[in-house]
Scaffold this motif. Structure first.
Motif, PDB file in Angstrom:
ATOM      1  N   LYS A   1      -4.325  17.830  29.857  1.00  0.00           N
ATOM      2  CA  LYS A   1      -3.132  18.340  29.171  1.00  0.00           C
ATOM      3  C   LYS A   1      -1.877  17.610  29.649  1.00  0.00           C
ATOM      4  CE  LYS A   1      -4.701  23.061  28.187  1.00  0.00           C
ATOM      5  NZ  LYS A   1      -4.480  24.499  28.491  1.00  0.00           N
ATOM      6  N   ARG A   2      -1.782  17.421  30.957  1.00  0.00           N
ATOM      7  CA  ARG A   2      -0.616  16.711  31.505  1.00  0.00           C
ATOM      8  C   ARG A   2      -0.583  15.268  31.009  1.00  0.00           C
ATOM      9  NH1 ARG A   2      -1.932  19.646  36.293  1.00  0.00           N
ATOM     10  NH2 ARG A   2      -3.030  17.836  37.153  1.00  0.00           N
ATOM     11  N   MET A   3      -1.746  14.634  30.955  1.00  0.00           N
ATOM     12  CA  MET A   3      -1.811  13.253  30.488  1.00  0.00           C
ATOM     13  C   MET A   3      -1.430  13.147  29.010  1.00  0.00           C
ATOM     14  SD  MET A   3      -5.309  12.020  32.441  1.00  0.00           S
ATOM     15  CE  MET A   3      -5.372  10.448  31.565  1.00  0.00           C
ATOM     16  N   THR A   4      -1.908  14.108  28.210  1.00  0.00           N
ATOM     17  CA  THR A   4      -1.570  14.106  26.782  1.00  0.00           C
ATOM     18  C   THR A   4      -0.088  14.348  26.580  1.00  0.00           C
ATOM     19  OG1 THR A   4      -3.771  14.944  26.194  1.00  0.00           O
ATOM     20  CG2 THR A   4      -2.026  15.217  24.566  1.00  0.00           C
ATOM     21  N   ARG A   5       0.467  15.289  27.335  1.00  0.00           N
ATOM     22  CA  ARG A   5       1.898  15.581  27.217  1.00  0.00           C
ATOM     23  C   ARG A   5       2.730  14.348  27.566  1.00  0.00           C
ATOM     24  NH1 ARG A   5       6.414  17.457  30.019  1.00  0.00           N
ATOM     25  NH2 ARG A   5       7.602  19.065  28.897  1.00  0.00           N
TER      26      ARG A   5
ATOM     27  N   ALA B   1       3.541  13.173  12.642  1.00  0.00           N
ATOM     28  CA  ALA B   1       2.197  12.665  12.339  1.00  0.00           C
ATOM     29  C   ALA B   1       1.999  11.262  12.902  1.00  0.00           C
ATOM     30  CB  ALA B   1       1.990  12.653  10.827  1.00  0.00           C
ATOM     31  N   GLU B   2       3.039  10.427  12.860  1.00  0.00           N
ATOM     32  CA  GLU B   2       2.938   9.073  13.408  1.00  0.00           C
ATOM     33  C   GLU B   2       2.768   9.106  14.918  1.00  0.00           C
ATOM     34  OE1 GLU B   2       5.516   6.034  10.781  1.00  0.00           O
ATOM     35  OE2 GLU B   2       6.646   7.743  11.530  1.00  0.00           O
ATOM     36  N   ILE B   3       3.509   9.971  15.559  1.00  0.00           N
ATOM     37  CA  ILE B   3       3.403  10.101  17.016  1.00  0.00           C
ATOM     38  C   ILE B   3       2.006  10.576  17.395  1.00  0.00           C
ATOM     39  CG2 ILE B   3       4.289  11.306  19.053  1.00  0.00           C
ATOM     40  CD1 ILE B   3       6.967  11.571  17.510  1.00  0.00           C
ATOM     41  N   ALA B   4       1.520  11.589  16.677  1.00  0.00           N
ATOM     42  CA  ALA B   4       0.194  12.133  16.949  1.00  0.00           C
ATOM     43  C   ALA B   4      -0.886  11.074  16.761  1.00  0.00           C
ATOM     44  CB  ALA B   4      -0.073  13.330  16.036  1.00  0.00           C
ATOM     45  N   ALA B   5      -0.770  10.300  15.689  1.00  0.00           N
ATOM     46  CA  ALA B   5      -1.766   9.261  15.419  1.00  0.00           C
ATOM     47  C   ALA B   5      -1.790   8.219  16.524  1.00  0.00           C
ATOM     48  CB  ALA B   5      -1.473   8.603  14.069  1.00  0.00           C
ATOM     49  N   ALA B   6      -0.634   7.881  17.041  1.00  0.00           N
ATOM     50  CA  ALA B   6      -0.563   6.876  18.106  1.00  0.00           C
ATOM     51  C   ALA B   6      -1.217   7.374  19.390  1.00  0.00           C
ATOM     52  CB  ALA B   6       0.893   6.505  18.363  1.00  0.00           C
ATOM     53  N   VAL B   7      -1.229   8.687  19.587  1.00  0.00           N
ATOM     54  CA  VAL B   7      -1.831   9.276  20.788  1.00  0.00           C
ATOM     55  C   VAL B   7      -3.265   9.735  20.503  1.00  0.00           C
ATOM     56  CG1 VAL B   7      -1.510  11.067  22.564  1.00  0.00           C
ATOM     57  CG2 VAL B   7       0.462   9.958  21.563  1.00  0.00           C
ATOM     58  N   ASN B   8      -3.656   9.622  19.245  1.00  0.00           N
ATOM     59  CA  ASN B   8      -5.027   9.962  18.826  1.00  0.00           C
ATOM     60  C   ASN B   8      -5.303  11.456  18.923  1.00  0.00           C
ATOM     61  OD1 ASN B   8      -7.524   9.195  17.748  1.00  0.00           O
ATOM     62  ND2 ASN B   8      -8.478   9.080  19.772  1.00  0.00           N
ATOM     63  N   ILE B   9      -4.343  12.243  18.447  1.00  0.00           N
ATOM     64  CA  ILE B   9      -4.542  13.684  18.354  1.00  0.00           C
ATOM     65  C   ILE B   9      -4.066  14.146  16.983  1.00  0.00           C
ATOM     66  CG2 ILE B   9      -4.284  14.099  20.841  1.00  0.00           C
ATOM     67  CD1 ILE B   9      -1.454  15.080  20.276  1.00  0.00           C
TER      68      ILE B   9
ATOM     69  N   LYS C   1      -0.846  18.799  14.299  1.00  0.00           N
ATOM     70  CA  LYS C   1      -0.562  20.181  14.692  1.00  0.00           C
ATOM     71  C   LYS C   1      -0.694  20.383  16.200  1.00  0.00           C
ATOM     72  CE  LYS C   1      -5.270  21.877  13.812  1.00  0.00           C
ATOM     73  NZ  LYS C   1      -6.083  22.850  13.022  1.00  0.00           N
ATOM     74  N   THR C   2      -1.460  19.510  16.864  1.00  0.00           N
ATOM     75  CA  THR C   2      -1.624  19.628  18.314  1.00  0.00           C
ATOM     76  C   THR C   2      -0.336  19.291  19.054  1.00  0.00           C
ATOM     77  OG1 THR C   2      -3.953  19.020  18.077  1.00  0.00           O
ATOM     78  CG2 THR C   2      -3.028  18.882  20.280  1.00  0.00           C
ATOM     79  N   VAL C   3       0.485  18.467  18.453  1.00  0.00           N
ATOM     80  CA  VAL C   3       1.768  18.112  19.082  1.00  0.00           C
ATOM     81  C   VAL C   3       2.584  19.369  19.350  1.00  0.00           C
ATOM     82  CG1 VAL C   3       3.956  16.882  18.788  1.00  0.00           C
ATOM     83  CG2 VAL C   3       1.809  15.842  18.003  1.00  0.00           C
ATOM     84  N   PHE C   4       2.529  20.324  18.416  1.00  0.00           N
ATOM     85  CA  PHE C   4       3.339  21.531  18.532  1.00  0.00           C
ATOM     86  C   PHE C   4       2.779  22.518  19.560  1.00  0.00           C
ATOM     87  CE2 PHE C   4       4.170  19.904  14.222  1.00  0.00           C
ATOM     88  CZ  PHE C   4       5.542  19.671  14.366  1.00  0.00           C
ATOM     89  N   VAL C   5       1.580  22.259  20.044  1.00  0.00           N
ATOM     90  CA  VAL C   5       1.055  23.034  21.169  1.00  0.00           C
ATOM     91  C   VAL C   5       1.835  22.678  22.437  1.00  0.00           C
ATOM     92  CG1 VAL C   5      -0.960  23.426  22.642  1.00  0.00           C
ATOM     93  CG2 VAL C   5      -1.245  23.208  20.150  1.00  0.00           C
ATOM     94  N   TYR C   6       2.237  21.420  22.509  1.00  0.00           N
ATOM     95  CA  TYR C   6       2.973  20.927  23.680  1.00  0.00           C
ATOM     96  C   TYR C   6       4.483  21.029  23.506  1.00  0.00           C
ATOM     97  CZ  TYR C   6      -1.511  18.920  25.125  1.00  0.00           C
ATOM     98  OH  TYR C   6      -2.823  18.748  25.506  1.00  0.00           O
ATOM     99  N   PHE C   7       4.954  20.821  22.293  1.00  0.00           N
ATOM    100  CA  PHE C   7       6.392  20.814  22.024  1.00  0.00           C
ATOM    101  C   PHE C   7       6.657  21.612  20.748  1.00  0.00           C
ATOM    102  CE2 PHE C   7       5.292  16.913  24.250  1.00  0.00           C
ATOM    103  CZ  PHE C   7       6.156  16.968  25.332  1.00  0.00           C
TER     104      PHE C   7
END
Length: 217
Positions: free
Chosen positions: A18-22, A44-52, A55-61
């Motif tokens: 989780k820390r690494m993904t964040r 969506a672009e940010i998520a794609a670059a991190v390979n997630i 909607k998972t981005v909003f779990v962190y932010f």
């Protein structure tokens, strides 16, 4: 005995992931925002670059702009903690000035590059400008509550609110384009010293107050 150890290990691994993904989201977003501007980059672009998934981005932010102001809570807590834990004889102004000096000294980019990066990221984005103002207000409120608690004043009375506004202003001015212009008006070899001079003069001005500043004859 083996089951608890295994569970603890799995929990620790999940937390590290989780820390690494964040951190990956923060670094990826910062690079994209600096290159193309906040408004031109999608979640969506940010998520794609991190390979997630997006909607998972909003779990962190909770919001896209929180990727820019990801350390807000930490900085607010540091400001309040430094004030409440200051040494005998130290004023809140001393405590905040010391903390901000330490933060700038610890920067690997240097004050000039840190400020340039922030200003390029925020740019003309109305969303980020509003979010930054909200951050300052939250800092001011948290500091005012601490000062009122210590002094015994009502949290909404003038002394703690005015003092908190002045202390927050020191941090706020570190994000001003005027400061960057001042630093860049100096030769490169003197820019770090110029920043220190500017900030020290700002601290002194806050300490003196404005009662006699620019008094007309």
């Amino acid at each position: 005995m083996t089951a608890p150890s295994s569970t603890a290990g799995e929990t620790g691994l999940r937390e590290r992931k989780k820390r690494m993904t964040r951190q990956a989201l923060i670094e990826t977003a910062e690079a994209m925002f600096a290159e193309r501007g906040f408004d031109a980059v999608t979640v969506a672009e940010i998520a794609a670059a991190v390979n997630i998934a997006a909607k998972t981005v909003f779990v962190y932010f909770p919001a896209k702009e929180d990727l820019v102001f990801h350390d807000e809570d930490s900085i607010r807590d540091q400001l309040v903690a430094r004030i409440s834990g200051r040494a005998p004889g130290q004023t809140p102004l001393d405590a905040v000035a010391d903390l901000l000096h330490e933060m700038m000294a610890a920067s690997t980019k240097g004050p000039e590059n840190e400020l340039d990066h922030l200003l390029r990221t925020v740019g003309d984005s109305a969303v980020l400008q509003a979010r930054m103002r909200l951050m300052w207000e939250r800092f001011e409120t948290a500091i005012a509550v601490e000062l009122a608690r210590e002094s015994g004043d009502h949290p909404y009375s003038a002394p703690p609110r005015v003092a908190a506004a002045q202390l927050t202003m020191l941090y706020r001015m570190l994000a001003s384009p005027e400061l960057l212009d001042f630093i860049r008006s100096k030769p490169k070899s003197r820019r770090r010293a110029a920043f220190r001079q500017w900030f020290d003069e700002a601290v002194q001005a806050v300490g003196r107050g404005i009662a006699d500043y620019a008094r007309r004859d």
